[in-house]
Scaffold this active site. Structure first.
Site, PDB file in Angstrom:
ATOM      1  N   ASP A 103     -33.148  17.005 -12.392  1.00 14.68           N
ATOM      2  CA  ASP A 103     -34.344  16.190 -12.491  1.00 14.68           C
ATOM      3  C   ASP A 103     -33.987  14.723 -12.266  1.00 14.68           C
ATOM      4  O   ASP A 103     -33.013  14.215 -12.842  1.00 14.68           O
ATOM      5  CB  ASP A 103     -34.959  16.391 -13.889  1.00 14.68           C
ATOM      6  CG  ASP A 103     -36.219  15.594 -14.108  1.00 14.68           C
ATOM      7  OD1 ASP A 103     -37.220  15.873 -13.438  1.00 14.68           O
ATOM      8  OD2 ASP A 103     -36.197  14.678 -14.960  1.00 14.68           O
ATOM      9  N   GLU A 120     -33.405  16.557  -7.226  1.00 17.04           N
ATOM     10  CA  GLU A 120     -34.706  15.923  -7.038  1.00 17.04           C
ATOM     11  C   GLU A 120     -34.361  14.492  -6.620  1.00 17.04           C
ATOM     12  O   GLU A 120     -33.971  13.678  -7.458  1.00 17.04           O
ATOM     13  CB  GLU A 120     -35.530  15.932  -8.320  1.00 17.04           C
ATOM     14  CG  GLU A 120     -36.913  15.332  -8.136  1.00 17.04           C
ATOM     15  CD  GLU A 120     -37.715  15.270  -9.425  1.00 17.04           C
ATOM     16  OE1 GLU A 120     -38.941  15.447  -9.364  1.00 17.04           O
ATOM     17  OE2 GLU A 120     -37.112  15.028 -10.489  1.00 17.04           O
TER      18      GLU A 120
END
Length: 758
Positions: free
Chosen positions: A397, A433
């Site tokens: 993330d 990401e």
């Protein structure tokens, strides 16, 4: 001077005096009120500074016990706190660790067995103006705890400062002396000698992978074939009913939304909500306890491993979505749960005004990955999940927050360098990401070799094409063929692109074709949360409707999007439930919806229309698995390698002619993509050339039918229709055959996949 500037000038001397007064009064390491209560004598031997965490083992004379080791740089004293049972009424015994080695406080406590609950109290200066936030009144979770017992609730007692101080602008500087132990979870000593000898990792090559993003609780919570007591748990995901669905669909990997121990934010708890997605980590070694059917006294570790084994036995890899960019302690007004109280300055990025946190994540804080102890925490955690818990990869993330050096994103950063050379981590799947919220944080296409990335440019181009919003098809051509413009540098291939149309963050596939606007009112934030850039189209009515024409169009658009995704070059990612029409009723940020909004509705499979969508998705995945031309390991060259002029990739207009340069810049709703199976780079396991059938994909996003002339030799002599998204039901056998040169009518808003026959 402006009025604001005048007020600042008046307040500055007051603030400075206030700072000095508080600093002088708070620099002592006096224990919190009630800190020196009764204790039973507990022997503690010197132990060892490694491994970090709680390690159950034999002591010097063979006595069994647990070695505790905690990095706490800058601390003046560390106390290990042992609890005799679960719940707030358990008796606490405190043991001072007196053996610091290289800033690691350690000790061996004989007789401490697996199942023991524990935490730490760390002494040091209270000086928030310099970033020092030690407060021994607060029980702290061991960052290396293998299991966590209890729920994270956030009463005022768990804050290192006085949360409800009347002057909120200085509240974080006033130390709270109340004991937090009754209100916070504890770490659990775990011993598991599982050597994974009977486990067989699928080790699916990147090019052959189809990823399925799911939420452990949300995927299983409503499944009618999973026993009630197992729904919403790791054991529920391991159940044959859940695994069977994955097998029927044909995916090769599940990407689990965060399963490392996380906490709920205070603002959600006050509204009666919780953090359903889990992007609020606090325990990087512990499987989230609330997802365990077997209890939280350490048994969740074994349950997680059994889930991984069950998925591996089905040939399915397990990828974890991990959140190492920030923690649940938020900013200066956040709770003190672990790292903030162990060494705030050592773990977090602070601003020049050290009271404040540097926030590249939008969550209040950012871990300072450049520091050796933080880098060690993250890499130790990653290796643990691979070697001890059996997982096959990670999706990071806000990964660029981890790739920052002093300030800027650096693709030679310590984190990326450490992962690249690590003998464990360099062999697992790594997905970035590729953005964060800081300056220069958008880095799609910028990560080094061996990394794959979520390709948001693929998502945007495909969405825009099918809703009729692309000005031309230049970008779409790159996305469909593997995004070589983004990933060809540095020796990367098409598998660096994780292609997706939907993800957990945003509309579901059904909502993407049912809503023009987000509808997040249930989140309690005035519909201000969630993206406004959805690139969606409601097909003529906002939300659910009884209009059968609109419903049919929406299902067709979903078939178009899924077909496009699964015939594109790259690694496709699906979201759980999209294959059967799951809806969140227009909520594009369901992070706090631990209810029917955030759960998969399995009754949808009883609806013939949604069942047909599932069957199409499964069929497309099967086609992809059988045909290497749909999962190439190298980019297309676009050049003719044979005397007949056949190229590995060609683009066609509806006239049946190859696209000229000017065609790429012209507005169009129709694109033909020819994929040749004759010249696929690479060889099979025995060294033989890889060959396959050739295919022509025709994508038509216009609202009226169009005639499309099928290319003649050398491309093909005839074409067989394999997929026709204008049809609700798809024929299993090849559809009608058309001779090359024929003009076929492509229905409005339709994708065709045709097999080329010599």
């Amino acid at each position: 001077m402006s009025s604001a500037a005048e007020q600042e000038a008046v307040q500055q001397p007051v603030r400075e005096a206030e700072r000095r007064e508080r600093a002088e009064g708070a620099r002592s390491t006096r224990p919190a009120a009630g800190f020196d209560g009764p204790r039973r004598p507990v022997p503690v031997w010197p132990g060892a500074p490694g491994p970090l965490g709680a390690c159950f083992r034999a002591g010097p004379d063979g006595t069994m016990g647990t070695n505790f080791a905690l990095w706490a740089g800058g601390a003046e004293a560390v106390e290990l706190c042992l609890f005799d049972g679960p719940g707030p009424g358990s008796v606490e015994t405190r043991v001072r660790l007196t053996e610091p080695t290289d800033e690691i406080w350690h000790g061996f406590v004989p007789g401490v067995l697996p199942g023991q609950r524990y935490g730490y109290r760390v002494h040091g200066r209270w000086d928030p103006w310099t970033g020092a936030r030690w407060n021994p009144a607060k029980l702290l979770l061991d960052p290396y705890a293998r299991a966590v017992d209890g729920d994270f609730r956030l009463p005022a007692e768990v804050y290192g400062h006085v949360r409800d101080w009347p002057e909120q602008h200085v509240a974080d500087t006033v130390r709270d002396e109340r004991d937090s132990a009754p209100h916070v979870p504890k770490g659990v000593v775990v011993h598991d000698d599982d050597d994974w000898a009977d486990d067989h990792r699928p080790q699916t090559p990147w090019a052959d992978s189809v990823i399925y993003e799911l939420h452990v609780r949300g995927f299983t919570r409503l499944h009618p074939e999973i026993p009630e007591e197992l729904r919403g748990t790791y054991a529920g995901l391991a159940h044959p009913a859940a695994v069977g669905h994955l097998l029927r669909l044909g995916v090769t990997a599940v990407e689990l939304l965060p399963v490392q121990q996380f906490a709920h934010e205070d603002h959600l708890l006050r509204r009666g909500l919780s953090n359903h997605w889990g992007y609020n980590s606090i325990g990087y070694f512990a499987p989230h306890a609330a997802y365990a059917a077997s209890g939280t006294a350490g048994r969740q570790v074994g349950e997680f491993k059994r889930m991984v084994r069950a998925l591996h036995s089905a040939g399915i890899e397990v990828v974890l979505d991990v959140v190492y960019n920030h923690t649940a302690e938020a900013g200066e007004l956040g709770p003190t749960l672990s790292l903030k109280g162990i060494d705030n300055r050592g773990y977090y990025r602070l601003q020049p005004d050290a009271r404040r946190y540097t926030d590249y994540t939008g969550c209040g804080n950012t871990l300072h990955v450049v520091r050796p102890q933080v880098l060690r925490l993250i890499t130790d955690s990653l290796r643990y999940w691979v070697t001890e818990m059996g997982v096959d990869g990670f999706r990071f993330d806000l990964a660029t927050a981890l790739a920052r050096s002093a300030h800027d994103v650096d693709m030679f950063s310590p984190f990326l360098a450490a992962v690249a050379q690590d003998p464990v981590l360099r062999r697992v799947k790594l997905i970035a990401e590729p953005w964060d919220l800081g300056p220069g944080g958008y880095r799609t296409g910028g990560f080094p070799p061996r990394w794959a990335e979520w390709n948001d440019r693929y998502r945007d181009a495909v969405r825009d094409f099918w809703r009729g919003a692309l000005p031309d098809v230049r970008d779409l051509g790159y996305r469909l063929s593997g995004s070589s413009d983004l990933y060809a540098r540095g020796g990367r291939g098409p598998s660096a692109s994780v292609d997706f149309v939907t993800a957990h963050d945003g509309f579901t596939l059904r909502d993407l074709v049912s809503y023009d606007r987000k509808h997040n009112e249930a989140n309690g934030e005035g519909n201000r949360d969630g993206s406004d850039d959805n690139r969606s189209w409601n097909c003529g009515a906002e939300g659910e409707t009884d209009d059968e024409t609109v419903q049919a169009l929406r299902r067709r658009q979903m078939r178009n999007l899924l077909t496009t995704l699964l015939v594109s070059t790259g690694v496709p990612m699906l979201v759980a439930g999209d294959e059967m029409g799951r809806t969140q009723r227009g909520n594009n940020n369901a992070y706090c919806q631990d209810n029917e909004t955030g759960w998969v509705d399995w009754t949808l499979l009883q609806n013939p229309g949604w069942r047909a969508l599932f069957e199409l998705t499964s069929r497309l995945i099967t086609l992809r698995r059988r045909h290497p031309v749909l999962r190439r390991r190298a980019f297309f060259s676009g050049h003719a390698r044979a005397a007949d002029g056949l190229r590995d990739l060609a683009w066609f207009t509806p006239r049946g002619t190859e696209m000229a340069e000017s065609d790429w810049y012209a507005p169009t709703a129709t694109l033909g993509m020819y994929l040749s199976g004759r010249d696929i780079p690479g060889r099979d396991e025995r060294g033989a050339p890889v060959t396959d059938d050739s295919f022509l994909a025709v994508l038509h996003a216009g609202d009226r039918p169009v005639d499309f002339v099928l290319p003649g030799p050398p491309w093909a002599r005839r074409y067989e229709v394999i997929v026709d998204t204008s049809r609700e039901e798809q024929a299993r056998a090849p559809g009608p055959a058309h001779p090359s040169g024929a003009a076929i009518t492509v229905p409005a808003r339709c994708a065709l996949l045709l097999k080329a026959v010599d």
